[in-house]
Design a protein around this motif. Structure first.
Motif, short mmCIF file in Angstrom:
data_model
loop_
_atom_site.label_atom_id
_atom_site.label_comp_id
_atom_site.label_asym_id
_atom_site.label_seq_id
_atom_site.Cartn_x
_atom_site.Cartn_y
_atom_site.Cartn_z
N THR A 141 0.83 -1.21 0.00
CA THR A 141 0.00 0.00 0.00
C THR A 141 0.86 1.25 0.00
OG1 THR A 141 -1.77 -1.15 1.19
CG2 THR A 141 -1.77 1.26 1.28
N ARG A 142 1.88 1.26 0.85
CA ARG A 142 2.77 2.42 0.94
C ARG A 142 3.49 2.66 -0.39
NH1 ARG A 142 4.99 0.88 5.16
NH2 ARG A 142 6.82 -0.16 4.27
N SER A 143 3.94 1.58 -1.04
CA SER A 143 4.64 1.71 -2.32
C SER A 143 3.75 2.35 -3.37
CB SER A 143 5.10 0.32 -2.80
OG SER A 143 5.67 0.40 -4.08
N PHE A 144 2.47 1.99 -3.40
CA PHE A 144 1.54 2.58 -4.36
C PHE A 144 1.38 4.07 -4.13
CE2 PHE A 144 -2.75 3.98 -5.48
CZ PHE A 144 -2.84 3.60 -6.80
N PHE A 145 1.12 4.47 -2.89
CA PHE A 145 0.86 5.89 -2.63
C PHE A 145 2.12 6.74 -2.75
CE2 PHE A 145 -2.98 4.17 -0.39
CZ PHE A 145 -3.91 4.83 -1.19
N GLU A 146 3.29 6.18 -2.46
CA GLU A 146 4.52 6.95 -2.58
C GLU A 146 4.97 7.08 -4.04
OE1 GLU A 146 7.28 5.12 0.10
OE2 GLU A 146 6.41 6.10 1.86
N GLN B 283 2.76 8.05 -6.39
CA GLN B 283 1.64 8.75 -7.02
C GLN B 283 2.07 9.68 -8.15
OE1 GLN B 283 -2.15 8.71 -6.02
NE2 GLN B 283 -1.04 6.78 -6.00
N GLN B 284 3.12 10.46 -7.95
CA GLN B 284 3.52 11.41 -8.99
C GLN B 284 3.95 10.69 -10.26
OE1 GLN B 284 2.99 14.74 -8.85
NE2 GLN B 284 1.95 14.11 -6.96
N ALA B 285 4.65 9.58 -10.11
CA ALA B 285 5.07 8.80 -11.28
C ALA B 285 3.84 8.18 -11.96
CB ALA B 285 6.05 7.70 -10.86
N ILE B 286 2.87 7.73 -11.19
CA ILE B 286 1.65 7.15 -11.76
C ILE B 286 0.86 8.22 -12.52
CG2 ILE B 286 -0.58 6.11 -11.19
CD1 ILE B 286 0.82 4.73 -8.81
N ILE B 287 0.77 9.42 -11.94
CA ILE B 287 0.07 10.52 -12.61
C ILE B 287 0.76 10.87 -13.92
CG2 ILE B 287 -0.39 13.01 -12.45
CD1 ILE B 287 -0.97 12.54 -9.45
N ALA B 288 2.09 10.94 -13.92
CA ALA B 288 2.84 11.25 -15.14
C ALA B 288 2.59 10.20 -16.21
CB ALA B 288 4.33 11.34 -14.82
N LEU B 289 2.54 8.93 -15.81
CA LEU B 289 2.32 7.84 -16.76
C LEU B 289 0.90 7.90 -17.33
CD1 LEU B 289 3.37 5.32 -18.15
CD2 LEU B 289 2.79 4.00 -16.11
N CYS B 290 -0.07 8.14 -16.48
CA CYS B 290 -1.47 8.23 -16.94
C CYS B 290 -1.68 9.44 -17.84
CB CYS B 290 -2.41 8.28 -15.74
SG CYS B 290 -2.50 6.74 -14.79
N THR B 291 -1.00 10.52 -17.55
CA THR B 291 -1.09 11.72 -18.38
C THR B 291 -0.49 11.46 -19.75
OG1 THR B 291 -0.97 13.13 -16.41
CG2 THR B 291 -0.48 14.16 -18.54
N TYR B 292 0.63 10.76 -19.78
CA TYR B 292 1.26 10.39 -21.06
C TYR B 292 0.31 9.51 -21.87
CZ TYR B 292 4.44 8.16 -24.39
OH TYR B 292 5.02 7.69 -25.53
N ASP C 110 11.52 1.05 1.50
CA ASP C 110 10.89 1.82 0.42
C ASP C 110 11.67 1.70 -0.88
OD1 ASP C 110 9.46 3.68 -1.09
OD2 ASP C 110 10.73 5.33 -0.40
N ASN C 111 10.97 1.29 -1.93
CA ASN C 111 11.59 1.15 -3.25
C ASN C 111 10.62 1.65 -4.31
OD1 ASN C 111 13.70 0.51 -4.88
ND2 ASN C 111 13.27 -1.67 -5.01
N SER C 112 9.87 2.70 -3.97
CA SER C 112 8.83 3.21 -4.86
C SER C 112 9.44 4.07 -5.96
CB SER C 112 7.81 4.03 -4.06
OG SER C 112 8.45 5.07 -3.34
N VAL D 244 2.22 -12.57 -16.72
CA VAL D 244 2.53 -13.30 -15.49
C VAL D 244 3.17 -12.26 -14.58
CG1 VAL D 244 3.72 -15.26 -14.46
CG2 VAL D 244 2.85 -15.42 -16.81
N LEU D 245 2.38 -11.79 -13.63
CA LEU D 245 2.72 -10.60 -12.85
C LEU D 245 3.83 -10.84 -11.84
CD1 LEU D 245 -0.94 -9.44 -12.14
CD2 LEU D 245 0.61 -8.47 -13.84
N ASP D 246 4.43 -9.72 -11.42
CA ASP D 246 5.42 -9.75 -10.36
C ASP D 246 4.94 -8.87 -9.20
OD1 ASP D 246 7.69 -10.30 -8.90
OD2 ASP D 246 9.04 -9.11 -10.12
N ASN D 247 5.36 -7.61 -9.16
CA ASN D 247 5.13 -6.78 -7.98
C ASN D 247 3.88 -5.91 -8.06
OD1 ASN D 247 7.70 -7.37 -6.52
ND2 ASN D 247 8.57 -6.52 -8.41
N ALA D 248 3.25 -5.72 -6.89
CA ALA D 248 2.18 -4.74 -6.73
C ALA D 248 2.81 -3.36 -6.66
CB ALA D 248 1.38 -5.05 -5.48
N GLY D 249 1.98 -2.32 -6.49
CA GLY D 249 2.50 -0.96 -6.42
C GLY D 249 2.70 -0.38 -7.81
#
Length: 473
Positions: free
Chosen positions: A170-175, A177-186, A228-230, A278-283
């Motif tokens: 959960t922490r990895s996902f929220f930390e 966020q800025q990278a996720i927003i940049a990817l979704c915007t792209y 932390d490895n987000s 075939v998935l690996d990591n969450a976050g």
């Protein structure tokens, strides 16, 4: 021709095999499994240091949540917490003192297969030494530790279903966020012009999103032992600088496979094109997987995507069904227009059956994937239907190549040892000392430049194999 000759060499008699070779259960002579026998090796340091650290953090997580267990289950929850910690402390002691591996005592669906695998390991030892943490294959004992964590919880209801790794995921996902927003915007820029895009532009988007998916694999909490490895920066902006660290880049073959499948669909030879992850990591990594899958569907390169994850918490940050659906819900609920829009689209894919999540006991067993056809024929048959299989991450690569001491120049398909349900690609950042398919001299040059190149997560591969081609001959 080279590969066929090499396969003959691999099938030497055990009497003529080098010291780093060993006979497997089929009688073939293959490189020895990586293990903690070699003092100072990455496997040794993992078993000596990283695995006990992970266990300690699991124990601490359970203890910190004792009030939660009491609120939900009363005194029964407190008792379960104490008994689970006792079992995990015993497990940690067994590991650190190189005790023999014990048979599982629970009654879950995979218990018998795990215990049969232990018997197989004992048979391969031939009574010469015990199957133990430092003497047995690293892949086996590392997987076994996570299965014992599950056993400790399962034997102590009512906390049997508690995910000891949920907080970190959960922490990895929220930390991130800025990278996720940049990817979704792209991605939104692509989505706005889907109907008016050239083949070259489509290929450019594919290359970038495939590489984002590749480098998302750097976010692996089992390697950082939960630290932390987000992802903190825009993944798109990093791609050019990271290009030189991709040691094998078979993205052309992946693209050709997708285009060929689409052409067959358009000509009426098949009804749909299916891609399996075939998935690996969450976050953050899971988000990169979902974005690539969204691209494949939106562009018409795939009509169906199947995601294969784990049936219980595994290797600290691996994706479970709960993680998969939680990530989509959180993306939908995001306070950002393009991120929320992606989540809504993904939920619609799931609702319509375009996307689906699947798990199977084989994914959480210690087997090399070359065992799948015999030990999990139903899973193997399911994968054969896919037009492309994308295997994410380091553990999947270790299982694909058997986690053995292969020479770096051995072909990828040779290391697969018969595993080939369909065209497949490994997207992996290197975090274990195994890598095949390199050019002559490439491995030694890397070693001279960076002795830890196989384990630092700095380098990556996009490595493809198809059972229907002889691409490297």
């Amino acid at each position: 021709m080279f590969r066929r000759l090499l396969n003959k060499v691999v099938k030497l008699t055990s009497k003529s095999a080098p010291t780093n070779m060993a006979a497997d259960q089929t009688g073939d002579v293959v490189p020895s499994s990586l293990s903690a026998k070699v003092v100072g090796s990455f496997a040794y340091l993992t078993v000596r240091d990283r695995l006990p650290t992970i266990l300690t953090k699991v124990i601490d997580t359970i203890h910190r949540n004792k009030n939660k267990f009491f609120e939900e289950y009363g005194q029964e929850g407190i008792q379960a917490e104490k008994q689970t910690i006792s079992l995990l402390s015993k497990l940690r002691n067994e590991l650190q003192t190189d005790k023999p591996i014990l048979a599982l005592t629970d009654d879950l669906e995979d218990t018998d297969s795990w215990n049969r695998y232990l018997q197989r390991q004992q048979g391969q030892c031939g009574g010469q030494e015990a199957v133990s943490w430092f003497k047995s294959p690293w892949l086996y004992v590392e997987c076994y530790m996570y299965r014992r964590i599950r056993e400790a919880l399962w034997l102590n209801p009512p906390i049997s279903g508690y995910d000891v790794f949920s907080e970190g995921k959960t922490r990895s996902f929220f930390e991130s966020q800025q990278a996720i927003i940049a990817l979704c915007t792209y991605f939104e820029a692509f989505d706005n012009k889907t109907g008016d895009i050239s083949k070259n532009q489509l290929r450019e988007y594919f290359n970038k999103l495939l590489q984002v998916c590749l480098w998302g694999n750097k976010c692996d909490l089992s390697i950082s032992a939960g630290v932390d490895n987000s992802q903190k920066i825009s993944p798109i902006d990093s791609l050019l600088a990271l290009q030189k660290f991709i040691l094998v880049d078979d993205s052309d073959a992946v693209w050709s496979t997708l285009i060929s499948a689409r052409q067959q669909r358009q000509s009426g030879k098949r009804s749909s094109c299916r891609v399996d992850f075939v998935l690996d990591n969450a976050g953050f990594e899971l988000v990169t997987d979902l974005v690539l899958a969204d691209f494949l569907v939106s562009s018409g390169l795939a009509g169906e995507v199947r995601f294969h994850g784990k049936s219980f918490p595994w290797f600290v940050s691996d994706v479970t069904a709960e993680d998969f659906h939680w990530t989509i819900r959180q993306t939908m609920a995001a306070n950002h227009r393009w991120m929320s829009q992606r989540g809504l689209r993904w939920q619609q894919y799931v609702k319509e059956g375009v996307w689906s999540y699947h798990d199977h006991p084989f994914w959480t067993q210690p087997n090399e994937f070359c065992d799948m056809a015999a030990d999990a024929p139903d899973l193997y048959a399911a994968l054969q239907v896919a037009d492309l299989l994308l295997f994410k991450g380091d553990l999947n690569y270790r299982k694909l190549a058997g986690d053995r001491d292969w020479d770096h120049t051995v072909d990828f398909d040779t290391a697969l040892r018969g595993f080939g349900p369909g065209p497949l690609c490994s997207l992996r950042t290197l975090k274990a000392n195994i890598q095949v398919g390199l050019q002559p001299g490439q491995g030694s040059k890397l070693t001279s430049q960076d002795p830890h190149w196989m384990t630092c997560g700095k380098y990556a591969v996009i490595q493809f194999y198809s059972p229907n081609s002889d691409r490297r001959d």
